[in-house]
Design a protein around this motif. Structure first.
Motif, PDB file in Angstrom:
ATOM      1  N   UNK A  17     -59.931  17.063  55.158  1.00  0.00           N
ATOM      2  CA  UNK A  17     -59.781  17.940  56.743  1.00  0.00           C
ATOM      3  C   UNK A  17     -60.436  19.181  56.989  1.00  0.00           C
ATOM      4  N   UNK A  18     -60.971  19.938  57.821  1.00  0.00           N
ATOM      5  CA  UNK A  18     -61.047  21.009  57.374  1.00  0.00           C
ATOM      6  C   UNK A  18     -60.976  21.325  59.404  1.00  0.00           C
ATOM      7  N   UNK A  19     -60.240  23.069  59.191  1.00  0.00           N
ATOM      8  CA  UNK A  19     -59.442  23.161  60.039  1.00  0.00           C
ATOM      9  C   UNK A  19     -60.540  24.455  60.907  1.00  0.00           C
ATOM     10  N   UNK A  20     -61.348  25.095  61.417  1.00  0.00           N
ATOM     11  CA  UNK A  20     -61.826  25.723  61.746  1.00  0.00           C
ATOM     12  C   UNK A  20     -61.628  26.404  62.544  1.00  0.00           C
ATOM     13  N   UNK A  21     -61.533  27.969  62.386  1.00  0.00           N
ATOM     14  CA  UNK A  21     -61.122  28.852  63.487  1.00  0.00           C
ATOM     15  C   UNK A  21     -62.017  29.609  63.834  1.00  0.00           C
ATOM     16  N   UNK A  22     -63.109  30.187  65.363  1.00  0.00           N
ATOM     17  CA  UNK A  22     -63.925  30.296  65.368  1.00  0.00           C
ATOM     18  C   UNK A  22     -63.788  31.339  66.918  1.00  0.00           C
ATOM     19  N   UNK A 232     -60.191  27.546  68.792  1.00  0.00           N
ATOM     20  CA  UNK A 232     -59.654  29.449  68.886  1.00  0.00           C
ATOM     21  C   UNK A 232     -59.068  29.465  69.515  1.00  0.00           C
ATOM     22  N   UNK A 233     -57.125  29.157  68.804  1.00  0.00           N
ATOM     23  CA  UNK A 233     -56.159  29.442  69.299  1.00  0.00           C
ATOM     24  C   UNK A 233     -55.694  30.586  70.292  1.00  0.00           C
ATOM     25  N   UNK A 234     -57.067  31.560  70.051  1.00  0.00           N
ATOM     26  CA  UNK A 234     -56.820  32.888  71.592  1.00  0.00           C
ATOM     27  C   UNK A 234     -57.753  32.628  72.154  1.00  0.00           C
ATOM     28  N   UNK A 235     -58.455  31.367  72.300  1.00  0.00           N
ATOM     29  CA  UNK A 235     -58.943  30.895  73.666  1.00  0.00           C
ATOM     30  C   UNK A 235     -57.985  29.722  74.369  1.00  0.00           C
ATOM     31  N   UNK A 236     -56.926  29.875  73.834  1.00  0.00           N
ATOM     32  CA  UNK A 236     -55.697  28.405  74.932  1.00  0.00           C
ATOM     33  C   UNK A 236     -55.915  28.871  75.942  1.00  0.00           C
ATOM     34  N   UNK A 237     -56.385  28.559  76.584  1.00  0.00           N
ATOM     35  CA  UNK A 237     -55.570  29.131  78.594  1.00  0.00           C
ATOM     36  C   UNK A 237     -55.569  28.265  79.437  1.00  0.00           C
ATOM     37  N   UNK A 238     -55.558  26.047  79.312  1.00  0.00           N
ATOM     38  CA  UNK A 238     -55.438  25.455  79.692  1.00  0.00           C
ATOM     39  C   UNK A 238     -54.252  24.943  79.455  1.00  0.00           C
ATOM     40  N   UNK A 239     -53.136  25.675  80.107  1.00  0.00           N
ATOM     41  CA  UNK A 239     -51.767  24.938  79.641  1.00  0.00           C
ATOM     42  C   UNK A 239     -52.118  24.061  81.085  1.00  0.00           C
ATOM     43  N   UNK A 240     -51.588  24.826  82.308  1.00  0.00           N
ATOM     44  CA  UNK A 240     -51.842  23.665  83.353  1.00  0.00           C
ATOM     45  C   UNK A 240     -52.333  23.265  83.854  1.00  0.00           C
ATOM     46  N   UNK A 241     -53.834  22.238  82.918  1.00  0.00           N
ATOM     47  CA  UNK A 241     -53.832  20.921  82.633  1.00  0.00           C
ATOM     48  C   UNK A 241     -53.201  20.485  81.747  1.00  0.00           C
ATOM     49  N   UNK A 242     -51.783  20.757  81.070  1.00  0.00           N
ATOM     50  CA  UNK A 242     -51.439  20.168  79.835  1.00  0.00           C
ATOM     51  C   UNK A 242     -51.795  20.857  78.673  1.00  0.00           C
ATOM     52  N   UNK A 243     -52.982  21.792  77.925  1.00  0.00           N
ATOM     53  CA  UNK A 243     -53.598  22.379  76.926  1.00  0.00           C
ATOM     54  C   UNK A 243     -52.126  22.474  75.847  1.00  0.00           C
ATOM     55  N   UNK A 244     -52.117  22.268  74.672  1.00  0.00           N
ATOM     56  CA  UNK A 244     -51.218  23.352  74.116  1.00  0.00           C
ATOM     57  C   UNK A 244     -51.967  23.521  72.585  1.00  0.00           C
ATOM     58  N   UNK A 245     -51.892  24.688  73.280  1.00  0.00           N
ATOM     59  CA  UNK A 245     -52.076  25.566  71.705  1.00  0.00           C
ATOM     60  C   UNK A 245     -51.557  25.232  70.097  1.00  0.00           C
ATOM     61  N   UNK A 246     -49.839  25.424  70.552  1.00  0.00           N
ATOM     62  CA  UNK A 246     -49.248  24.701  69.465  1.00  0.00           C
ATOM     63  C   UNK A 246     -49.831  22.990  68.802  1.00  0.00           C
ATOM     64  N   UNK A 247     -50.607  22.782  68.877  1.00  0.00           N
ATOM     65  CA  UNK A 247     -51.737  21.354  68.255  1.00  0.00           C
ATOM     66  C   UNK A 247     -52.260  21.942  67.242  1.00  0.00           C
ATOM     67  N   UNK A 248     -53.199  22.788  67.520  1.00  0.00           N
ATOM     68  CA  UNK A 248     -54.133  23.967  66.261  1.00  0.00           C
ATOM     69  C   UNK A 248     -52.858  24.724  65.524  1.00  0.00           C
ATOM     70  N   UNK A 249     -52.545  25.174  65.877  1.00  0.00           N
ATOM     71  CA  UNK A 249     -51.218  25.701  65.363  1.00  0.00           C
ATOM     72  C   UNK A 249     -50.569  24.928  64.084  1.00  0.00           C
ATOM     73  N   UNK A 250     -50.524  23.866  64.725  1.00  0.00           N
ATOM     74  CA  UNK A 250     -49.691  22.333  63.735  1.00  0.00           C
ATOM     75  C   UNK A 250     -50.495  21.559  63.009  1.00  0.00           C
TER      76      UNK A 250
END
Length: 603
Positions: A17-22, A232-250
């Motif tokens: 497994x690899x997590x890439x923060x781009x 890129x967690x800093x580009x998570x901008x779709x909470x209104x569509x259901x995106x959850x940046x904490x998923x990538x952070x976790x």
């Protein structure tokens, strides 16, 4: 694009497994495609590349074929296309089992036909469907979900459960059901087959994942599968569509042995822009640590302008753009927080004969329920009192006049008589009579005045101003935007000679010019910050850098405020060479506070 160590590490890490923060402009897509090709050259063919839009999947497939040729054993797919393939193969679903958009919209239109509190049913249904999707995909209990479509939980639940019953009765599913059914199918023979089929999984834009999508991906990969997630967690901008940046952070919590690679080198923007963006986003607390670097040698330029008013801001922006166009520059974009902000610039471009292109349809201020209300009052005042016209005007502002009393036009005696015959309590009959008198005399007063004075009377003295505030609160909309549209009606009416017929012609000419000018596919780009993601321009103008827009006034919680900063960060990082930030001091109703981001970008 030149290689760097982080990119090469991503490409050469195949197993596990690899997590890439781009970071923005770091060559993410190119790296993902090179990684797939490296796997193919290593003899691997069971590869699944998951994207979250069909356009992104198509683009990746095309780019891969152009660079490396068509290869067997590589699947480029959206999460929804993947899930439909699963339920079709293992649960027997067919395309005909999916609700069409027309069927869904027809159901809700029919259910809402008597809801007089909802003026723009198209916008409401769109927001409602998004609410239902976000709630279901993140498994939020109906009683806990914070709706965006309106503030009436009773109405929301009635519509939600009605929709669920409708699907069940017609044996249909929608795209959200597709994900649920696919997830529940992932066991036994189905899961074994899929794991054999897709032994290596890549997921792009992982910061935009919701919980059901996460669970599907984790189940496919298993606890020890070959899974690469990129975003890129800093580009998570779709909470209104259901995106959850904490998923990538976790991600590391779920896969504690995963490798983390930070792609922090930007190949797009000059140094001043990167420094400003880095200072800005560092004010967010919930994020991965990262080093954001520029490789371009030019410093670029970041400038800000604070004008007297919003109108002077808009004029200055257009003047600056005219100077650039005169100098032969063409790679220019104006970015803003909401789509409604586009129309003011589109109107100025039409006047200046500047070609432009908008990333979303520009909705004319005259394609609006408030304008239709004004026209209803006007028609009644001019003697066109057809029942459907009277019915529209009578309850705007809301007077709760029963439709049963509005079947004979503006006939006061008839309306009062019908109201008296209603099978309701006496106090309600008296209230109906009061409201009928109020409406009748509002139309009479409207008819006495010249056009500008008539709509001013409707707005200030017939309670329409309060109605706008109440409606905005009910629909969770921005009241100031609605009031600004109304004020523009008055300005346009006066510009057209304060004459109804000349205003009609003005509106026709305006809408034709808007349609003709915005039908080009070249010119200055107008875009919301959300739609600008993934794009880039040499010159970027970000407008309305004031509190209320940056951050947006509806952002209240810490999470919402951090997302607003991320959204502004996305806008800033679209600029390659020159970034211009515009704000203003007043709207005519009081002082405006500049966006805190202007200062944060310097600290």
């Amino acid at each position: 694009m030149q290689k760097n160590e982080a990119q090469e590490e991503v490409i050469n890490t195949i197993n596990g497994q690899i997590l890439v923060i781009a970071c923005p402009g770091s060559g993410k897509t190119t790296t993902l495609l090179r990684r797939i090709n490296h796997m193919v050259e290593s003899g691997i063919q069971n590869i699944l590349m998951i994207t979250f839009t069909a356009a992104a999947a198509g683009e990746m497939r095309t780019r891969y074929a152009a660079n490396y040729g068509n290869q067997e054993g590589i699947t480029f797919s959206t999460i929804h296309a993947l899930c439909f393939a699963i339920i079709r193969k293992f649960k027997g679903f067919a395309r005909d089992d999916l609700l069409t958009p027309a069927e869904t919209w027809s159901f809700f239109y029919d259910l809402l036909k008597n809801e007089t509190q909802i003026n723009d049913k198209q916008e409401f249904i769109s927001a409602l469907l998004n609410d239902i999707s976000v709630m279901k995909n993140n498994r939020i209990p109906e009683g806990n979900y914070k709706m965006n479509c309106c503030d009436d939980r009773g109405l929301f639940l009635k519509l939600y459960w009605g929709y669920e019953s409708f699907k069940k009765a017609n044996r249909k599913i929608d795209y959200d059901d597709m994900l649920d059914i696919a997830y529940s199918s992932l066991d036994g023979e189905c899961l074994s087959w899929l794991k054999e089929q897709y032994q290596y999984i890549q997921v792009d834009e992982y910061q935009d994942t919701n919980y059901i999508q996460r669970d599907i991906i984790y189940k496919l990969a298993g606890d020890n599968g070959n899974l690469a997630v990129v975003g890129d967690d800093d580009q998570s901008i779709y909470a209104f569509r259901g995106a959850r940046p904490e998923i990538m952070l976790g991600f590391q919590e779920h896969y504690p042995d995963c490798k983390i690679v930070r792609m922090g080198t930007n190949y797009r923007s000059c140094k001043e822009i990167i420094h400003a963006a880095d200072h800005l986003i560092s004010h967010n607390k919930t994020r991965f640590d990262k080093e954001f670097r520029a490789t371009r040698t030019g410093r670029g330029k970041v400038v800000s302008y604070i004008t007297r008013s919003r109108n002077t801001q808009n004029i200055l922006v257009v003047q600056k753009i005219k100077e650039l166009l005169h100098a032969g520059e063409k790679d220019i974009a104006i970015l803003y927080r909401t789509n409604r902000q586009s129309e003011a610039f589109a109107a100025l471009f039409v006047e200046e004969k500047i070609p432009f292109f908008c990333t979303e349809p520009i909705k004319s201020r005259y394609d609006h329920w408030m304008y239709r209300d004004i026209q209803a009052y006007r028609k009644i005042a001019e003697g066109n009192a057809k029942p459907y016209i009277v019915a529209q005007a009578a309850n705007h502002p809301q007077r709760w006049i029963s439709k049963e009393v509005l079947t004979n036009g503006l006939d006061l005696t008839y309306m009062l008589d019908r109201a008296n015959k209603l099978r309701i309590d006496e106090w309600k009959k008296e209230k109906q009579a009061d409201q009928i008198y109020e409406f009748y005399f509002a139309v009479r007063e409207f008819a006495k005045r010249d056009p500008a004075a008539a709509i001013d009377y409707l707005y200030n003295r017939a309670n329409y101003k309060k109605y706008i505030d109440d409606y905005a609160r009910y629909r969770n909309e921005d009241a100031d935007t609605l009031h600004e549209i109304w004020r523009q009606y008055t300005k346009d009416l006066i510009k057209a000679g304060n004459d109804w017929n000349k205003w009609d012609q003005y509106v026709r000419n305006y809408e034709k010019a808007l349609k003709d000018a915005s039908s080009v596919t070249d010119g200055v780009v107008l875009s919301t910050m959300h739609k600008s993601k993934g794009l880039e321009w040499k010159y970027v103008f970000i407008v309305d850098c004031v509190t209320g827009f940056a951050p947006f006034k509806r952002a209240e919680s810490p999470d919402e405020l951090e997302e607003e900063r991320r959204l502004f960060y996305v806008a800033v990082t679209r600029a390659k060479d020159y970034l211009s930030l515009f704000g203003y001091k007043s709207t005519g109703k009081g002082q405006i506070v500049p966006s805190p981001y202007l200062l944060e970008m310097k600290q």
